[in-house]
Design a protein around this motif. Structure first.
Motif, PDB file in Angstrom:
ATOM      1  N   THR A 105       0.829  -1.208   0.000  1.00 42.49           N
ATOM      2  CA  THR A 105       0.000   0.000   0.000  1.00 42.49           C
ATOM      3  C   THR A 105       0.860   1.253   0.000  1.00 42.49           C
ATOM      4  N   ARG A 106       0.490   2.229  -0.818  1.00 45.29           N
ATOM      5  CA  ARG A 106       1.198   3.509  -0.852  1.00 45.29           C
ATOM      6  C   ARG A 106       0.704   4.410   0.286  1.00 45.29           C
ATOM      7  N   PHE A 107       1.093   4.066   1.493  1.00 41.26           N
ATOM      8  CA  PHE A 107       0.650   4.860   2.633  1.00 41.26           C
ATOM      9  C   PHE A 107       1.077   6.328   2.557  1.00 41.26           C
ATOM     10  N   PRO A 108       2.259   6.660   2.036  1.00 42.45           N
ATOM     11  CA  PRO A 108       2.604   8.091   1.953  1.00 42.45           C
ATOM     12  C   PRO A 108       1.578   8.896   1.166  1.00 42.45           C
ATOM     13  N   GLU A 109       1.153   8.384  -0.002  1.00 38.85           N
ATOM     14  CA  GLU A 109       0.152   9.105  -0.788  1.00 38.85           C
ATOM     15  C   GLU A 109      -1.193   9.131  -0.069  1.00 38.85           C
ATOM     16  N   MET A 111      -1.673   9.100   3.211  1.00 41.29           N
ATOM     17  CA  MET A 111      -1.575  10.046   4.322  1.00 41.29           C
ATOM     18  C   MET A 111      -1.614  11.482   3.818  1.00 41.29           C
ATOM     19  N   GLN A 112      -1.042  11.730   2.662  1.00 41.78           N
ATOM     20  CA  GLN A 112      -1.105  13.070   2.095  1.00 41.78           C
ATOM     21  C   GLN A 112      -2.536  13.418   1.696  1.00 41.78           C
ATOM     22  N   ALA A 113      -3.234  12.458   1.071  1.00 41.08           N
ATOM     23  CA  ALA A 113      -4.604  12.709   0.624  1.00 41.08           C
ATOM     24  C   ALA A 113      -5.545  12.919   1.798  1.00 41.08           C
ATOM     25  N   ARG A 114      -5.332  12.187   2.889  1.00 40.88           N
ATOM     26  CA  ARG A 114      -6.249  12.248   4.022  1.00 40.88           C
ATOM     27  C   ARG A 114      -5.901  13.342   5.019  1.00 40.88           C
ATOM     28  N   MET A 115      -4.590  13.531   5.269  1.00 37.28           N
ATOM     29  CA  MET A 115      -4.171  14.408   6.364  1.00 37.28           C
ATOM     30  C   MET A 115      -3.222  15.514   5.934  1.00 37.28           C
ATOM     31  N   GLY A 116      -2.805  15.505   4.666  1.00 35.45           N
ATOM     32  CA  GLY A 116      -1.861  16.507   4.204  1.00 35.45           C
ATOM     33  C   GLY A 116      -0.441  16.271   4.671  1.00 35.45           C
ATOM     34  N   ALA A 117      -0.120  15.051   5.100  1.00 36.48           N
ATOM     35  CA  ALA A 117       1.226  14.752   5.602  1.00 36.48           C
ATOM     36  C   ALA A 117       2.233  14.846   4.464  1.00 36.48           C
ATOM     37  N   PRO A 118       3.388  15.471   4.700  1.00 40.63           N
ATOM     38  CA  PRO A 118       4.406  15.576   3.642  1.00 40.63           C
ATOM     39  C   PRO A 118       4.863  14.198   3.175  1.00 40.63           C
ATOM     40  N   VAL A 248     -13.741   0.378 -14.923  1.00 40.94           N
ATOM     41  CA  VAL A 248     -13.005   1.641 -14.823  1.00 40.94           C
ATOM     42  C   VAL A 248     -12.203   1.647 -13.527  1.00 40.94           C
ATOM     43  N   PHE A 249     -10.907   1.898 -13.651  1.00 39.93           N
ATOM     44  CA  PHE A 249      -9.982   1.885 -12.514  1.00 39.93           C
ATOM     45  C   PHE A 249      -9.339   3.272 -12.410  1.00 39.93           C
ATOM     46  N   PRO A 250      -9.940   4.184 -11.622  1.00 39.79           N
ATOM     47  CA  PRO A 250      -9.446   5.558 -11.601  1.00 39.79           C
ATOM     48  C   PRO A 250      -8.294   5.823 -10.636  1.00 39.79           C
ATOM     49  N   SER A 251      -7.889   4.816  -9.859  1.00 40.62           N
ATOM     50  CA  SER A 251      -6.842   5.026  -8.858  1.00 40.62           C
ATOM     51  C   SER A 251      -5.500   5.345  -9.517  1.00 40.62           C
ATOM     52  N   ARG A 252      -4.772   6.255  -8.880  1.00 41.67           N
ATOM     53  CA  ARG A 252      -3.411   6.566  -9.300  1.00 41.67           C
ATOM     54  C   ARG A 252      -2.383   6.073  -8.281  1.00 41.67           C
ATOM     55  N   THR A 253      -2.837   5.428  -7.196  1.00 42.44           N
ATOM     56  CA  THR A 253      -1.928   5.107  -6.099  1.00 42.44           C
ATOM     57  C   THR A 253      -1.840   3.623  -5.775  1.00 42.44           C
ATOM     58  N   ASP A 254      -2.661   2.772  -6.374  1.00 41.73           N
ATOM     59  CA  ASP A 254      -2.601   1.348  -6.064  1.00 41.73           C
ATOM     60  C   ASP A 254      -1.278   0.754  -6.538  1.00 41.73           C
TER      61      ASP A 254
END
Length: 335
Positions: A105-109, A111-118, A248-254
């Motif tokens: 899982t791309r947790f960095p992306e 966390m950025q999407a959910r919380m704005g974490a760098p 349709v698979f719109p995810s860019r982070t999977d």
């Protein structure tokens, strides 16, 4: 071999990590290995904020150590970077046990999407988690290369499979009476899946979302013309794949996207962005369309030969996935 798998994602959760580990465990056991999976259900846990169906173990270290020692593994695999993953990592390092990990899982992306974490902070945490691993298992070639570029070491390829007997063409129509074509998304309904990008498209026919998650209510209010079915499992999910005109698979982070293989196995072409996951599963194969213009990809996928989609999916085997997983394991004596 006695194999201990520790995962923050396990039953009753429904997601790609659980499906992957479930299939691997079944094949390992069928081949004669003794496999123990320790997940959140074995520990006191709390729901994840904004994701109540996913529970996180609370201070699992002491009980986890006792369960691990009682099982007496020959090899240890840590599947996730959650509380159980970090706790098992500490146990292994203190005991001198070698272990393998997987990057699901791309947790960095997220966390950025959910919380704005760098992103730089989150990626640093991920590198630290996986640094002592004897092998970091990555699902695709593009992810393997990316992790290497981000400073991860000992990364090994570990592809995925699909249940060909379950996901297949010719199942009963799941969408009788709906205006055609049917454009389908199936999976978790959450912000990181970028489902709004799909639902915002000007497409003919009907848009259908199969699945549930924290963003479902908001998306239903925003897109009242789309059909939201909630979770569909077993035969109903397979029939939904087989009945759609385009998946349709719109995810860019999977990191992979098991749903891509499930749709293709059902004979349904895929429309997606040209990013890691779709690029690895589909590539140049004539089984869908990849385009930065997702609407163009959806329309281009409509005339794709459905028999070619099924044939492409038949090249992915869970047996091969399980064998590759076992090859990567490191016996505790090697530590």
């Amino acid at each position: 071999m006695r194999i201990l798998i520790v995962s923050d994602a396990w039953h009753p959760q429904v997601n790609g990590v659980v499906r992957t580990m479930e299939q691997v465990v079944q094949h390992l056991r069928a081949a004669g290995d003794v496999v123990e999976v320790l997940g959140p259900a074995e520990f006191r846990s709390v729901p994840t904020p904004g994701y109540r169906e996913i529970r996180l173990a609370v201070l699992p270290g002491r009980r986890l150590r006792k369960l691990a020692e009682r099982f007496a593994p020959d090899a240890v695999h840590i599947a996730t970077e959650g509380p159980l993953g970090w706790a098992m990592r500490r146990i292994c390092l203190r005991r001198g046990w070698p272990f393998t990990t997987s990057f699901h899982t791309r947790f960095p992306e997220y966390m950025q999407a959910r919380m704005g974490a760098p992103l730089s902070w989150s990626w640093a945490v991920m590198r630290r988690f996986h640094a002592p691993s004897a092998a970091v298992l990555a699902a695709t070639g593009s992810l393997e290369r990316e992790l290497g570029e981000r400073g991860f070491t000992r990364v090994r390829r570990w592809s995925r499979g699909v249940e060909l007997a379950r996901f297949r063409p010719g199942l009963p129509d799941a969408f009788p009476g709906m205006a055609r074509p049917v454009f389908l998304y199936a999976g978790r309904v959450a912000v990181e899946k970028n489902i709004a990008a799909f639902l915002s498209l000007d497409l003919p026919g009907t848009k259908v979302v199969v699945g549930d998650g924290p963003q479902r209510a908001a998306l239903q209010r925003r897109f009242p013309g789309a059909v939201f079915t909630g979770y569909r499992e077993n035969g109903e999910l397979a029939a939904a794949y087989a009945s759609a005109d385009v998946f349709v698979f719109p995810s860019r982070t999977d990191t992979f996207g098991l749903v891509l293989l499930e749709a293709l196995a059902a004979g349904t072409p895929v429309a997606a962005y040209p990013v890691s996951g779709p690029l690895d599963v589909i590539g140049d194969a004539p089984v869908g369309a990849l385009d930065e213009d997702l609407r163009a990809a959806c329309l281009a996928a409509l005339p794709v030969d459905r028999a070619a989609c099924r044939a492409h999916a038949e090249g992915f085997s869970w047996a091969a996935c399980a064998a590759r997983f076992r090859e990567a394991l490191v016996p505790l004596g090697a530590g």
